[in-house]
Design a protein around this motif. Sequence first.
Motif, PDB file in Angstrom:
ATOM      1  N   HIS A 194       0.838  -1.191   0.000  1.00  0.00           N
ATOM      2  CA  HIS A 194       0.000   0.000   0.000  1.00  0.00           C
ATOM      3  C   HIS A 194       0.878   1.247   0.000  1.00  0.00           C
ATOM      4  O   HIS A 194       1.905   1.288   0.675  1.00  0.00           O
ATOM      5  CB  HIS A 194      -0.909   0.042   1.231  1.00  0.00           C
ATOM      6  CG  HIS A 194      -1.659  -1.227   1.473  1.00  0.00           C
ATOM      7  ND1 HIS A 194      -2.838  -1.535   0.831  1.00  0.00           N
ATOM      8  CD2 HIS A 194      -1.390  -2.282   2.280  1.00  0.00           C
ATOM      9  CE1 HIS A 194      -3.265  -2.712   1.237  1.00  0.00           C
ATOM     10  NE2 HIS A 194      -2.403  -3.192   2.118  1.00  0.00           N
ATOM     11  N   VAL A 207      -5.098   5.843   0.491  1.00  0.00           N
ATOM     12  CA  VAL A 207      -4.393   4.571   0.503  1.00  0.00           C
ATOM     13  C   VAL A 207      -4.541   3.935  -0.873  1.00  0.00           C
ATOM     14  O   VAL A 207      -5.669   3.629  -1.306  1.00  0.00           O
ATOM     15  CB  VAL A 207      -4.936   3.631   1.592  1.00  0.00           C
ATOM     16  CG1 VAL A 207      -4.172   2.303   1.576  1.00  0.00           C
ATOM     17  CG2 VAL A 207      -4.830   4.280   2.970  1.00  0.00           C
ATOM     18  N   HIS A 208      -3.419   3.754  -1.563  1.00  0.00           N
ATOM     19  CA  HIS A 208      -3.415   3.171  -2.906  1.00  0.00           C
ATOM     20  C   HIS A 208      -2.799   1.777  -2.866  1.00  0.00           C
ATOM     21  O   HIS A 208      -1.735   1.593  -2.261  1.00  0.00           O
ATOM     22  CB  HIS A 208      -2.580   4.025  -3.867  1.00  0.00           C
ATOM     23  CG  HIS A 208      -3.132   5.381  -4.138  1.00  0.00           C
ATOM     24  ND1 HIS A 208      -3.915   5.650  -5.232  1.00  0.00           N
ATOM     25  CD2 HIS A 208      -3.007   6.551  -3.465  1.00  0.00           C
ATOM     26  CE1 HIS A 208      -4.255   6.933  -5.229  1.00  0.00           C
ATOM     27  NE2 HIS A 208      -3.711   7.503  -4.156  1.00  0.00           N
ATOM     28  N   PRO A 209      -3.392   0.796  -3.525  1.00  0.00           N
ATOM     29  CA  PRO A 209      -2.694  -0.486  -3.702  1.00  0.00           C
ATOM     30  C   PRO A 209      -1.402  -0.250  -4.476  1.00  0.00           C
ATOM     31  O   PRO A 209      -1.369   0.525  -5.439  1.00  0.00           O
ATOM     32  CB  PRO A 209      -3.685  -1.319  -4.520  1.00  0.00           C
ATOM     33  CG  PRO A 209      -5.009  -0.660  -4.325  1.00  0.00           C
ATOM     34  CD  PRO A 209      -4.738   0.791  -4.136  1.00  0.00           C
ATOM     35  N   SER A 221      -8.205   3.403  -2.322  1.00  0.00           N
ATOM     36  CA  SER A 221      -9.114   2.364  -1.857  1.00  0.00           C
ATOM     37  C   SER A 221      -9.993   2.854  -0.712  1.00  0.00           C
ATOM     38  O   SER A 221      -9.871   3.985  -0.236  1.00  0.00           O
ATOM     39  CB  SER A 221      -8.296   1.154  -1.383  1.00  0.00           C
ATOM     40  OG  SER A 221      -7.656   1.454  -0.146  1.00  0.00           O
ATOM     41  N   GLY A 263      -2.374  -1.719   5.977  1.00  0.00           N
ATOM     42  CA  GLY A 263      -2.472  -0.510   5.177  1.00  0.00           C
ATOM     43  C   GLY A 263      -3.591   0.429   5.566  1.00  0.00           C
ATOM     44  O   GLY A 263      -3.666   1.541   5.039  1.00  0.00           O
TER      45      GLY A 263
END
Length: 383
Positions: A194, A207-209, A221, A263
Amino acid sequence: MTDSRHGLPTRRAVAAGALGLMAAQAAQAAARGERLVYVGTQADKDGQGVFAARLDTATGKLAPIGVVAPLQRPTWLVAHPALPVLYALSETGYGPREQGKIHALKADPATGALTVISTVASGGGGPAHMSLDGEAGGLLVAHYGTGHVAALPVRADGGLEPPALVQANQGSGPSPQQQGPHAHAVMVDPTGRHALVADLGADRVFVHPYDAATRTLGPASEASVALPPGTGPRHMALHPTGRHLYLLSEIKPEIRAYRLRDGRPELLQTLRAGGEPPINGAEVAVSHDGRFVYASIRVEHVVVVYEVDEARGELREIQRIATGGKTPWSFALDPTGRWLLAANQGSGAVTVLGRNNASGRLAATGETMAVDRPTCVAFPAWG
């Protein structure tokens, strides 16, 4: 070990060889009691750029080397953990359809000299912050100007490729500074899956993968968290255990402690870090042993010291001390933990505060070094 497709050394082999060389050079410097330190600046004048010095770790005295890379507005620096490479962003690209730049610079640990390996577009306008992933195969960049977040592949030699993927977030807030998204900090979480983004304009921690293998970012996300309107989150720091995250905001000078679960930041505590706006937060860092957190407040010209509750991760303020300069934009703890170097942008000086490793408290030393509009301090592992 070689890459079977091209007969070239693998990233791991190159890094291992570089580590051996750097270990010898670092040992020589350590024997002299010196650490190499780089200072990022907002300087636009010819002949200005990335500044270098040596810190005497026994006395806290700074010996200036001078400008070692004449770049435009190199306001943020990051050192590669295994290669003698320093990354510097150029905080430019605020015009329509313009982008900033990221420079990969090969360092000579013996002299501090820097030479350009590669320069690429940053993936957005007005880059403000960057960090490396845990594998050091990707460099992530947060853009204050346009709100974009970009992931750039790192080559085996430490050079950079153009962004593999760029994400754009949305959002705004009630402050005049919050007319749109302004990504101000980015880091990969301890799982490596993350990317956390503090967005000053959107009042969010997005929060980005993140895929370390391909250096790609997914859309923000549901793990993203909202802050009260008008907060203006600025910078973040991870606890060494990876279980807690500390977030300092700029518009409202507050510090927040979060628990991280795969994350997802879960709020534990909010503390006032300064007086009323326009007193604004700037930088936050955790001591190497995880027992203390430090935050700089620009208009008050101070560093605030917090003790960390080992079990809960919450904070308790134990000290508030002047940096000895004006507008501490950022700061860094040296690898020994004995010194804190503050980049005082308003007074054009890097100042040195002594640090007690046991109590975490700071003390003035009177040591200062003139640097034109300093904004950040970086201690490379190979210095």
